[in-house]
Design a protein around this motif. Structure first.
Motif, PDB file in Angstrom:
ATOM      1  N   TRP A 100      -8.275 -19.766   2.089  1.00  0.00           N
ATOM      2  CA  TRP A 100      -8.327 -19.612   0.639  1.00  0.00           C
ATOM      3  C   TRP A 100      -9.156 -18.386   0.264  1.00  0.00           C
ATOM      4  N   GLN A 101     -10.305 -18.229   0.898  1.00  0.00           N
ATOM      5  CA  GLN A 101     -11.177 -17.096   0.596  1.00  0.00           C
ATOM      6  C   GLN A 101     -10.501 -15.776   0.939  1.00  0.00           C
ATOM      7  N   LEU A 102      -9.822 -15.735   2.075  1.00  0.00           N
ATOM      8  CA  LEU A 102      -9.118 -14.517   2.475  1.00  0.00           C
ATOM      9  C   LEU A 102      -8.048 -14.143   1.454  1.00  0.00           C
ATOM     10  N   ASP A 103      -7.255 -15.117   1.040  1.00  0.00           N
ATOM     11  CA  ASP A 103      -6.174 -14.810   0.108  1.00  0.00           C
ATOM     12  C   ASP A 103      -6.709 -14.515  -1.286  1.00  0.00           C
ATOM     13  N   LEU A 104      -7.758 -15.231  -1.692  1.00  0.00           N
ATOM     14  CA  LEU A 104      -8.354 -14.967  -3.001  1.00  0.00           C
ATOM     15  C   LEU A 104      -8.881 -13.529  -3.069  1.00  0.00           C
ATOM     16  N   SER A 105      -9.601 -13.103  -2.016  1.00  0.00           N
ATOM     17  CA  SER A 105     -10.136 -11.736  -1.997  1.00  0.00           C
ATOM     18  C   SER A 105      -9.004 -10.717  -2.068  1.00  0.00           C
ATOM     19  N   ARG A 106      -7.931 -10.981  -1.351  1.00  0.00           N
ATOM     20  CA  ARG A 106      -6.789 -10.069  -1.379  1.00  0.00           C
ATOM     21  C   ARG A 106      -6.188 -10.007  -2.780  1.00  0.00           C
ATOM     22  N   ARG A 107      -6.108 -11.130  -3.449  1.00  0.00           N
ATOM     23  CA  ARG A 107      -5.544 -11.153  -4.796  1.00  0.00           C
ATOM     24  C   ARG A 107      -6.457 -10.473  -5.810  1.00  0.00           C
ATOM     25  N   VAL A 108      -7.761 -10.631  -5.646  1.00  0.00           N
ATOM     26  CA  VAL A 108      -8.684  -9.913  -6.533  1.00  0.00           C
ATOM     27  C   VAL A 108      -8.498  -8.411  -6.360  1.00  0.00           C
ATOM     28  N   ALA A 109      -8.443  -7.954  -5.118  1.00  0.00           N
ATOM     29  CA  ALA A 109      -8.355  -6.522  -4.841  1.00  0.00           C
ATOM     30  C   ALA A 109      -7.045  -5.920  -5.323  1.00  0.00           C
ATOM     31  N   THR A 110      -5.946  -6.676  -5.233  1.00  0.00           N
ATOM     32  CA  THR A 110      -4.636  -6.149  -5.626  1.00  0.00           C
ATOM     33  C   THR A 110      -4.300  -6.424  -7.084  1.00  0.00           C
ATOM     34  N   THR A 123      -3.625  -9.507  -8.463  1.00  0.00           N
ATOM     35  CA  THR A 123      -2.522 -10.476  -8.494  1.00  0.00           C
ATOM     36  C   THR A 123      -3.030 -11.906  -8.679  1.00  0.00           C
ATOM     37  N   LEU A 124      -4.204 -12.061  -9.253  1.00  0.00           N
ATOM     38  CA  LEU A 124      -4.730 -13.406  -9.519  1.00  0.00           C
ATOM     39  C   LEU A 124      -3.868 -14.165 -10.516  1.00  0.00           C
ATOM     40  N   ALA A 140      -6.700 -14.932 -15.849  1.00  0.00           N
ATOM     41  CA  ALA A 140      -7.107 -13.922 -14.872  1.00  0.00           C
ATOM     42  C   ALA A 140      -6.533 -12.546 -15.185  1.00  0.00           C
ATOM     43  N   LEU A 141      -5.841 -12.407 -16.317  1.00  0.00           N
ATOM     44  CA  LEU A 141      -5.129 -11.160 -16.607  1.00  0.00           C
ATOM     45  C   LEU A 141      -6.072  -9.973 -16.740  1.00  0.00           C
ATOM     46  N   ARG A 142      -7.202 -10.161 -17.428  1.00  0.00           N
ATOM     47  CA  ARG A 142      -8.128  -9.040 -17.616  1.00  0.00           C
ATOM     48  C   ARG A 142      -8.681  -8.546 -16.283  1.00  0.00           C
ATOM     49  N   THR A 143      -8.972  -9.504 -15.383  1.00  0.00           N
ATOM     50  CA  THR A 143      -9.443  -9.116 -14.055  1.00  0.00           C
ATOM     51  C   THR A 143      -8.379  -8.316 -13.332  1.00  0.00           C
ATOM     52  N   ASP A 144      -7.134  -8.763 -13.402  1.00  0.00           N
ATOM     53  CA  ASP A 144      -6.037  -8.048 -12.732  1.00  0.00           C
ATOM     54  C   ASP A 144      -5.874  -6.632 -13.275  1.00  0.00           C
ATOM     55  N   ILE A 145      -5.961  -6.497 -14.588  1.00  0.00           N
ATOM     56  CA  ILE A 145      -5.806  -5.168 -15.195  1.00  0.00           C
ATOM     57  C   ILE A 145      -6.905  -4.234 -14.712  1.00  0.00           C
ATOM     58  N   PHE A 146      -8.133  -4.726 -14.708  1.00  0.00           N
ATOM     59  CA  PHE A 146      -9.252  -3.894 -14.245  1.00  0.00           C
ATOM     60  C   PHE A 146      -9.046  -3.470 -12.802  1.00  0.00           C
ATOM     61  N   GLN A 147      -8.651  -4.416 -11.937  1.00  0.00           N
ATOM     62  CA  GLN A 147      -8.469  -4.089 -10.533  1.00  0.00           C
ATOM     63  C   GLN A 147      -7.320  -3.102 -10.330  1.00  0.00           C
ATOM     64  N   THR A 190       0.156   1.154 -17.765  1.00  0.00           N
ATOM     65  CA  THR A 190       0.085   2.331 -16.900  1.00  0.00           C
ATOM     66  C   THR A 190      -1.360   2.608 -16.537  1.00  0.00           C
ATOM     67  N   ALA A 191      -1.615   2.776 -15.255  1.00  0.00           N
ATOM     68  CA  ALA A 191      -2.939   3.162 -14.767  1.00  0.00           C
ATOM     69  C   ALA A 191      -2.932   4.660 -14.477  1.00  0.00           C
ATOM     70  N   TYR A 192      -4.085   5.283 -14.658  1.00  0.00           N
ATOM     71  CA  TYR A 192      -4.195   6.731 -14.452  1.00  0.00           C
ATOM     72  C   TYR A 192      -5.425   7.049 -13.592  1.00  0.00           C
ATOM     73  N   GLY A 193      -5.322   8.149 -12.887  1.00  0.00           N
ATOM     74  CA  GLY A 193      -6.462   8.632 -12.131  1.00  0.00           C
ATOM     75  C   GLY A 193      -6.258  10.073 -11.719  1.00  0.00           C
ATOM     76  N   PHE A 194      -7.341  10.703 -11.265  1.00  0.00           N
ATOM     77  CA  PHE A 194      -7.252  12.043 -10.680  1.00  0.00           C
ATOM     78  C   PHE A 194      -8.380  12.165  -9.681  1.00  0.00           C
ATOM     79  N   SER A 195      -8.553  13.326  -9.103  1.00  0.00           N
ATOM     80  CA  SER A 195      -9.472  13.462  -7.977  1.00  0.00           C
ATOM     81  C   SER A 195     -10.907  13.098  -8.325  1.00  0.00           C
ATOM     82  N   GLN A 196     -11.268  13.186  -9.601  1.00  0.00           N
ATOM     83  CA  GLN A 196     -12.658  12.944  -9.985  1.00  0.00           C
ATOM     84  C   GLN A 196     -12.858  11.606 -10.688  1.00  0.00           C
ATOM     85  N   GLY A 197     -11.889  10.720 -10.605  1.00  0.00           N
ATOM     86  CA  GLY A 197     -12.143   9.415 -11.190  1.00  0.00           C
ATOM     87  C   GLY A 197     -10.896   8.631 -11.539  1.00  0.00           C
TER      88      GLY A 197
END
Length: 743
Positions: A47-57, A59-60, A68-75, A343-350
């Motif tokens: 459970w802990q392994l899959d939960l951590s994977r879902r937090v990181a991706t 997909t909670l 859990a939507l706000r957490t997913d958006i941030f991640q 849509t998520a955005y990023g560039f080399s400095q952040g």
């Protein structure tokens, strides 16, 4: 979990649960052992392994719903999956005999073990049954992903938001008084760089103005860490050989973040210590030759930048003009069947965290430049002297740490590891402007320039998140925020009280709950009182709950009354919670700076008396708070109750060696939940485990954890382990033989 014999592609391996807290893996090769470690981790912590994977991706929401939507958006905005992919590609393409090539092979074996456990498991964890889903197979990339997540969690970027906002409301004098840190030697460490006259540098003033302007554009309105590591040389021990003690602090969650593992192979791997499920290897532990423990250094290794953006044209303004933003379309699938797209955005400095109108807030951290690095600590597990120990940390790019060390040769020391940005101008922890060239990074501090300490003349090395002139003065800038020296001073005091130490004396030091600040403060505060108080004969031992709680509330009320004419209630509360040296600064303000905070010069006596009266009234109807171990599943309320382990608070605070804290940090705030019915804050932060290592020929190792190896969720399954934790009982073993006697 019974003893299991496995045939892996890398050889035979045996996996067993030696006691409720230790997984032992024995194999014919190192890769076979890592296969077995992955297998055991999945059987105990799927459970802990899959939960951590879902937090990181992000997909909670698929299993927990819209909550859990706000957490997913941030991640998703962070883009950790992309960083993991880059790190995996670097290791996969490395020469197989190199450390990166070996790491990739070890991770392959570990993940294969996880997936073998998924095949063999007849019954899924209770959490999966409650949420009605089955975890998917693991990929090699998932290990890199969880490493990125654990790196990011141990960060302090939120502090820059609060610091910038708070600094804009204070005069330079008030800011310095409120956010100064006391070093171990007793000297003040200013929160922002100052010139020789004690004034803010012009560059700092400009950065503060820019940061406040950015927050206005963005419409934006603290995390904390802690740990101890102690290394005592043979000149101060009964055996004549060093002893190492380590107790990393973290949020109290169920299951805990640590899994005690003993790994042994026919190829010479022999190591015992804490394993963070998700990546193979040992984080804190010992082998036949050496022992090590890791402590956070509150490093300023992340920056928040604000700048102008044009999302229609997908670009951001920087020192180099307008540069392209990388666009990433995101779709989050919710448990209800609905989808959320953005849509998520990023560039080399952040990476873009938030935007308002034509302005955006970007977060930069070293993984954006260097997503690769040592995440399995394989060479650390095989180090055999000070030189190989230091060399083993040189490839660690992730969360900066201070690593304590001791070995059988008699050497002890401390070594900083991790990537620390070099900045053109040291500004301090403020939100910075993307278009200002003075705010840009200039690479990273070379490993050889990072602070270290080797065989100190006093015969011991102690690090507890404090600023130490011996370690940091004249070195590269690491942080603007340190813990007060209370824990380090208390450890040093206890070491000096005993002529020769053994594991029993170090165990007592690890468990000590005396607040040295309280002793100092009471000598100053008690003369102001005109009434008798039970604190008159209190020596700072926080196990005396009534006195300890009265003192804590007294300091809280005093801070509130001292600051209320300048700071609003919310800012006062946040400051008391997140700033480690809050109580020390209150004494300084009370003694020397009352007029700076809107009080009369002679108001100290009345302020102290009023604060005491308020605290006394608050404690008369108060109940003893609880220490809680929160589970991630919190709904419905009846289920949350079944999944929460708890016991009555028994002393300790953020400044005692055995530290306990109420939920005020990033990690444990998220564990509590916004609708918690608890009226008073429970204690949900403190030591996650404790380890003692004797480097003599006897080679004894003692350890204790506050959650069992098997992540059983219900509170009654935690009760036996929590009882042992309350009693301070360790499991004990030698490096060649397990002993099941309580110590």
């Amino acid at each position: 979990m019974k003893t299991t014999q496995l045939n892996s592609p890398w050889g035979d391996v045996r996996v067993m649960l030696e006691n409720p807290q230790q997984l032992t893996v024995q194999g014919s090769s190192d890769k076979a052992v890592f296969f077995g470690q992955g297998y055991g981790a999945a059987r105990l912590r799927l459970w802990q392994l899959d939960l951590s994977r879902r937090v990181a991706t992000g997909t909670l929401s698929e299993i927990m719903g819209n909550g859990a939507l706000r957490t997913d958006i941030f991640q998703r905005r962070l883009g950790l999956a992309s960083l993991a992919q880059q790190a995996e590609s670097i290791d996969a393409g490395a020469e197989p005999s190199s450390w990166q090539g070996q790491q990739y092979q070890h991770i392959q074996a570990y993940v294969a073990g996880i997936n073998q456990a998924l095949v063999d498991m007849k019954l899924l964890p209770v959490e999966c049954l409650l949420l009605r889903y089955r975890p998917a197979s693991f990929q090699v990339r998932d290990a890199y992903l969880l490493a990125q997540l654990k790196y990011f969690i141990n960060s302090a970027w939120q502090y820059e938001l609060f610091h910038t906002r708070l600094s804009g409301r204070l005069t330079p004098q008030q800011h310095k008084q409120l956010l100064t840190t006391v070093g171990q030697e007793g000297n003040p460490i200013p929160p922002l760089p100052l010139n020789e006259a004690g004034e803010r540098l012009a560059e700092v003033e400009e950065a503060l103005r820019d940061g406040l302007l950015g927050m206005q554009h963005l419409g934006l309105a603290s995390p904390d860490t802690g740990s101890n590591v102690i290394a005592i040389s043979g000149q101060r021990t009964v055996s004549g050989k060093p002893i190492l003690a380590a107790d990393p602090h973290m949020g109290h969650v169920n299951p805990g973040y640590n899994l005690m593992c003993k790994l042994e192979s026919d190829e010479g791997l022999y190591v015992i210590g804490s394993h963070f499920p998700g990546v193979p290897g040992i984080i804190v532990g010992r082998n036949h030759h050496a022992a090590w423990g890791m402590v956070g250094i509150m490093a300023d290794n992340q920056d928040l930048f604000w700048g102008k953006i044009n999302l229609a044209e997908e670009k951001v303004e920087t020192t180099e003009g307008w540069v392209p933003l990388k666009r990433e379309k995101q779709t989050i699938q919710c448990k209800s069947g609905k989808t959320h797209e953005f849509t998520a955005y990023g560039f080399s400095q952040g990476r873009l965290l938030s935007e308002k109108g034509d302005y955006g807030l970007f977060l930069r951290w070293p993984s954006l430049d260097h997503p690769d690095g040592d995440i399995s600590f394989y060479s650390l597990a095989k180090c055999h002297n000070w030189q190989t120990f230091r060399a083993s940390l040189a490839h660690v790019h992730n969360s900066p740490m201070m690593v304590g060390y001791a070995d059988i040769h008699g050497d002890i020391g401390l070594q900083t590891m991790g990537f620390i940005p070099k900045r053109k101008t040291e500004i301090g922890s403020l939100i910075l402007n993307l278009t200002n060239p003075d705010h840009q990074w200039q690479g990273y501090v070379p490993y050889e320039d990072l602070p270290f300490q080797y065989n100190p003349p006093e015969g011991y090395a102690v690090y507890a998140n404090q600023y130490s002139e011996a370690l940091f003065s004249g070195k590269c800038a690491l942080s603007n925020r340190w813990h007060p020296p209370s824990r380090a001073l208390r450890v040093s005091e206890l070491i000096e009280q005993t002529h020769q130490h053994d594991l029993n004396t170090l165990q007592a030091i690890q468990d000590d709950k005396v607040d040295v600040f309280a002793r100092t403060a009471l000598a100053i505060l008690l003369p102001y009182l005109s009434v008798s108080t039970p604190l008159s004969d209190w020596n700072g031992d926080t196990r005396k709950i009534e006195q300890a709680q009265l003192f804590e509330r007294w300091m809280q009320h005093l801070a509130d009354k001292l600051l209320r004419k300048v700071l609003k209630r919310g800012s006062r509360a946040l400051y008391s919670d997140f700033w480690p040296g809050c109580r020390w600064n209150m004494l300084t303000i009370l003694h020397h700076h009352l007029t700076d905070w809107g009080h009369e010069k002679n108001a100290a006596s009345q302020l102290v008396q009023d604060a005491y009266n308020s605290a006394l009234a608050a404690t008369q109807h108060a109940t003893v708070p609880e220490v809680e171990f929160q589970h991630t599943i919190k709904h419905p309320a009846w289920l949350r109750k079944l999944l929460t382990g708890r016991y009555p608070y028994q002393g300790g605070n953020r400044e005692t060696v055995h530290a306990t804290r109420q939920h005020t940090d990033f990690l444990t705030q998220s564990q509590i939940g916004s609708d918690s019915p608890v009226k008073s804050k429970p204690y949900t932060f403190g030591p996650g485990f404790k380890l003692l290592c004797d480097l003599s020929d006897r080679g004894e190792v003692r350890y204790m954890m506050n959650t069992p190896a098997k992540g059983g969720p219900f509170f009654w399954l935690l009760t036996p382990t929590l009882w042992r934790w309350q009693q301070g009982l360790r499991w004990s073993m030698s490096m060649s033989d397990m002993k099941k006697n309580d110590k």
